[in-house]
Design an enzyme around this catalytic site. Structure first.
Site, PDB file in Angstrom:
ATOM      1  N   LYS A 248       0.806  -1.224   0.000  1.00 31.78           N
ATOM      2  CA  LYS A 248       0.000   0.000   0.000  1.00 31.78           C
ATOM      3  C   LYS A 248       0.840   1.275   0.000  1.00 31.78           C
ATOM      4  O   LYS A 248       0.395   2.302  -0.501  1.00 31.78           O
ATOM      5  CB  LYS A 248      -0.961   0.017   1.198  1.00 31.78           C
ATOM      6  CG  LYS A 248      -2.078  -1.015   1.059  1.00 31.78           C
ATOM      7  CD  LYS A 248      -3.229  -0.741   1.983  1.00 31.78           C
ATOM      8  CE  LYS A 248      -4.386  -1.694   1.697  1.00 31.78           C
ATOM      9  NZ  LYS A 248      -5.394  -1.674   2.744  1.00 31.78           N
TER      10      LYS A 248
ATOM     11  N   LYS B 281      -7.634 -12.259  -6.049  1.00 28.66           N
ATOM     12  CA  LYS B 281      -8.632 -12.470  -4.986  1.00 28.66           C
ATOM     13  C   LYS B 281      -9.865 -11.605  -5.239  1.00 28.66           C
ATOM     14  O   LYS B 281      -9.721 -10.470  -5.699  1.00 28.66           O
ATOM     15  CB  LYS B 281      -7.972 -12.019  -3.671  1.00 28.66           C
ATOM     16  CG  LYS B 281      -8.394 -12.768  -2.451  1.00 28.66           C
ATOM     17  CD  LYS B 281      -7.648 -12.256  -1.225  1.00 28.66           C
ATOM     18  CE  LYS B 281      -8.025 -10.830  -0.879  1.00 28.66           C
ATOM     19  NZ  LYS B 281      -7.628 -10.401   0.455  1.00 28.66           N
TER      20      LYS B 281
ATOM     21  N   LYS C  51     -13.178  -5.963  -2.525  1.00 25.96           N
ATOM     22  CA  LYS C  51     -14.209  -4.932  -2.392  1.00 25.96           C
ATOM     23  C   LYS C  51     -13.967  -3.783  -3.357  1.00 25.96           C
ATOM     24  O   LYS C  51     -14.891  -3.099  -3.759  1.00 25.96           O
ATOM     25  CB  LYS C  51     -14.169  -4.338  -0.979  1.00 25.96           C
ATOM     26  CG  LYS C  51     -14.665  -5.249   0.109  1.00 25.96           C
ATOM     27  CD  LYS C  51     -14.348  -4.599   1.458  1.00 25.96           C
ATOM     28  CE  LYS C  51     -14.861  -5.396   2.616  1.00 25.96           C
ATOM     29  NZ  LYS C  51     -14.351  -4.881   3.888  1.00 25.96           N
TER      30      LYS C  51
HETATM   31  P1  AMP Z   1     -11.566  -7.147   4.359  1.00 26.01           P
HETATM   32  O1  AMP Z   1     -12.308  -7.236   3.052  1.00 26.01           O
HETATM   33  O2  AMP Z   1     -10.103  -6.938   4.130  1.00 26.01           O
HETATM   34  O3  AMP Z   1     -12.184  -6.241   5.376  1.00 26.01           O
HETATM   35  O4  AMP Z   1     -11.647  -8.622   4.958  1.00 26.01           O
HETATM   36  C1  AMP Z   1     -12.618  -9.108   5.866  1.00 26.01           C
HETATM   37  C2  AMP Z   1     -12.405 -10.597   6.043  1.00 26.01           C
HETATM   38  O5  AMP Z   1     -12.727 -11.319   4.821  1.00 26.01           O
HETATM   39  C3  AMP Z   1     -10.952 -10.974   6.375  1.00 26.01           C
HETATM   40  O6  AMP Z   1     -10.952 -12.011   7.353  1.00 26.01           O
HETATM   41  C4  AMP Z   1     -10.396 -11.459   5.052  1.00 26.01           C
HETATM   42  O7  AMP Z   1      -9.335 -12.359   5.235  1.00 26.01           O
HETATM   43  C5  AMP Z   1     -11.619 -12.116   4.393  1.00 26.01           C
HETATM   44  N1  AMP Z   1     -11.559 -12.072   2.897  1.00 26.01           N
HETATM   45  C6  AMP Z   1     -11.412 -10.961   2.133  1.00 26.01           C
HETATM   46  N2  AMP Z   1     -11.440 -11.268   0.806  1.00 26.01           N
HETATM   47  C7  AMP Z   1     -11.592 -12.626   0.707  1.00 26.01           C
HETATM   48  C8  AMP Z   1     -11.704 -13.575  -0.417  1.00 26.01           C
HETATM   49  N3  AMP Z   1     -11.657 -13.178  -1.689  1.00 26.01           N
HETATM   50  N4  AMP Z   1     -11.881 -14.876  -0.129  1.00 26.01           N
HETATM   51  C9  AMP Z   1     -11.953 -15.276   1.168  1.00 26.01           C
HETATM   52  N5  AMP Z   1     -11.857 -14.459   2.263  1.00 26.01           N
HETATM   53  C10 AMP Z   1     -11.680 -13.152   2.047  1.00 26.01           C
END
Ligand code: AMP
Ligand code: TRP
Length: 327
Positions: A111, A193, A196
Site C-alpha cells: 500500500k 482475490k 471490495k
Molecule cells: P476485508 O475485506 O479486508 O475487510 O476482509 C474481511 C475478512 O474477509 C478478512 O478475514 C479477510 O481475510 C476475508 N476475505 C477478504 N477477501 C476474501 C476472499 N476473496 N476470499 C476469502 N476471504 C476473504
C-alpha cells in the site's frame, strides 16, 4: 469456553469472499465460544473516507453481521471507535513495536509503495489490530489467510511484553484460517482475490446484490475453452472457483457437483449456479432489509459497546499498572 475476536472494515461491497472466508466462520463459532465481533471503523480511516459514507457503511456491516446469522444474544457486536481502549492499548503496543518489523509487513509494502507521503496509519495499522485482539484476552482469531502476518506480529508483541515483565500480561492468541477452498477469486480474473475495491463490479458478488446482478456476474465469469466441468486449479482456475462457490452455497462436495454436470456445458452449470447463489443470498438480503433501520440494530450496538467496554477497562487497568502509567 474460549474467547473469539474478529473484525471487518466498514468499506462497502461486502462480498461472497468475505462471507465464505470470514463471516461464515464467525457464525459457526458463536454457539460454543464467547464471541466478540467488531466493525473496525478506525482501521478504515487509514485511507481517507467520506464521513457520510463511512457512517452508512458502519451500520451496513453491523446489519450484515446480524443478517448472516450473528445473534446479539450470543455474540457481542460493536463499533471499534466506541471503545476507547483500542486507541489506548494501540499506543502502548506502538511503544513496544520495532520499526523494522512493521516495515516488513507485506500489506504495508503493497500500500505504501515506498512513498514518503504514505500515511503513517497504514504503517501502524497492524499495531491497532494487535490492540483489538489483546484488549479482550482473545484465544482465537478467525480471519482469511491474508491476515496471517498480522496475527504473527500480534503474537510476537504479546510474547515480548509477557517476557519483559515476566508475567502473563496478555493471552497469546491463535489465528483460525480458512481452508484453501474458501479463498474466493475474482469472477473476471481467477488469478486475483475477489476484492471490495476492484473497479469491475462483475468481478464480485456482493452480499446484497439483486438476482439480476448475480446472474450477470456469473454468466460472464471467465472460464476456459475445454468445455468440461472439472476441478483443476492449475488448468481451470475459473471453473474451479465456480465449483468452490457452488459447493460452499449448496453444501454438496465438489466431486458430487462434477458428477452431476458430467457431459453438461458451461451454460447449464452457470445457470444452476445463479439459482444456488440467489437462493443462498435471498434470506440474507431479506433480513438485512428488516434490520438495517431498526432499533434492534442500534440497541445491539449500544449493548455490545457496553459489554466490550467493561472487558476493555479491566485490561487497560492491568496494562497501565504493569507499565507504571498514571498515579
Ligand atoms: P476485508 O475485506 O479486508 O475487510 O476482509 C474481511 C475478512 O474477509 C478478512 O478475514 C479477510 O481475510 C476475508 N476475505 C477478504 N477477501 C476474501 C476472499 N476473496 N476470499 C476469502 N476471504 C476473504
Ligand atoms: N485487518 C483485518 C482485515 O483487513 C481487519 C481487522 C482489524 C481485524 N482488526 C482485527 C481482524 C482484529 C481480526 C482481528 O481484514
Amino acid at each position: 469456553m474460549k474467547r473469539v475476536f474478529s473484525g471487518v472494515q466498514p468499506t462497502g461491497n461486502i462480498h461472497i469472499g468475505n462471507y465464505l472466508g470470514a463471516l461464515k466462520q464467525f457464525v459457526e463459532l458463536q454457539d460454543e465460544n464467547e464471541c466478540i465481533y467488531c466493525i473496525v471503523d478506525m482501521h478504515s480511516i487509514t485511507l481517507p473516507q467520506e464521513p457520510k459514507e463511512l457512517k452508512k457503511h458502519i451500520l451496513d456491516v453491523a446489519a450484515l453481521y446480524m443478517a448472516v446469522g450473528l445473534d446479539p444474544k450470543k455474540s457481542t457486536i460493536f463499533v471499534q471507535s466506541q471503545v476507547p481502549g483500542h486507541a489506548q492499548l494501540s499506543w502502548v503496543l506502538t511503544c513496544s513495536s520495532y520499526t523494522g518489523e512493521l516495515s516488513r509487513m507485506t500489506q504495508f509494502k503493497d500500500k505504501s509503495k515506498g512513498k514518503e507521503s504514505a500515511p503513517a496509519g497504514i504503517f501502524t495499522y497492524p499495531v491497532l489490530m494487535a490492540a483489538d485482539i489483546l484488549l479482550y484476552d482473545t484465544d482465537i482469531v478467525p480471519v482469511g489467510n491474508d491476515q496471517k502476518q498480522h496475527i504473527e506480529l500480534c503474537r510476537d508483541l504479546a510474547i515480548r511484553i509477557n517476557n519483559r515483565f515476566d508475567k502473563k500480561v496478555f493471552v497469546v492468541p491463535d489465528g483460525r484460517f480458512m481452508k484453501s477452498g474458501a479463498r474466493i477469486m475474482a469472477l473476471d480474473d481467477p488469478s486475483a482475490k475477489m476484492s471490495k475495491s476492484a473497479p469491475n463490479p462483475k468481478s464480485r458478488i456482493s452480499l446484497l446484490d439483486e438476482p439480476g446482478a448475480i446472474k450477470k456476474a456469473i454468466m460472464s465469469a471467465t472460464t476456459d475453452s475445454e468445455g468440461t466441468i472439472r476441478f483443476d486449479l492449475e488448468e481451470k482456475p475459473g471453473i474451479s472457483n465456480l465449483l468452490n462457490i457452488y459447493s460452499a452455497f449448496s453444501g454438496l462436495a465438489v466431486e458430487d457437483i462434477e458428477k452431476k454436470y458430467e457431459g453438461c456445458g458451461y451454460g447449464a452449470f452457470k445457470k444452476d449456479l445463479v439459482e444456488v447463489t440467489v437462493d443462498a443470498l435471498a434470506p440474507i438480503r431479506e433480513r438485512f432489509g428488516e434490520i438495517r433501520n431498526s432499533k434492534e440494530l442500534t440497541d445491539a450496538l449500544k449493548d455490545g459497546a457496553e459489554k466490550a467496554n467493561a472487558i476493555s477497562e479491566k485490561t487497560m487497568q492491568r496494562v497501565y499498572k504493569t507499565f507504571g502509567l498514571g498515579i
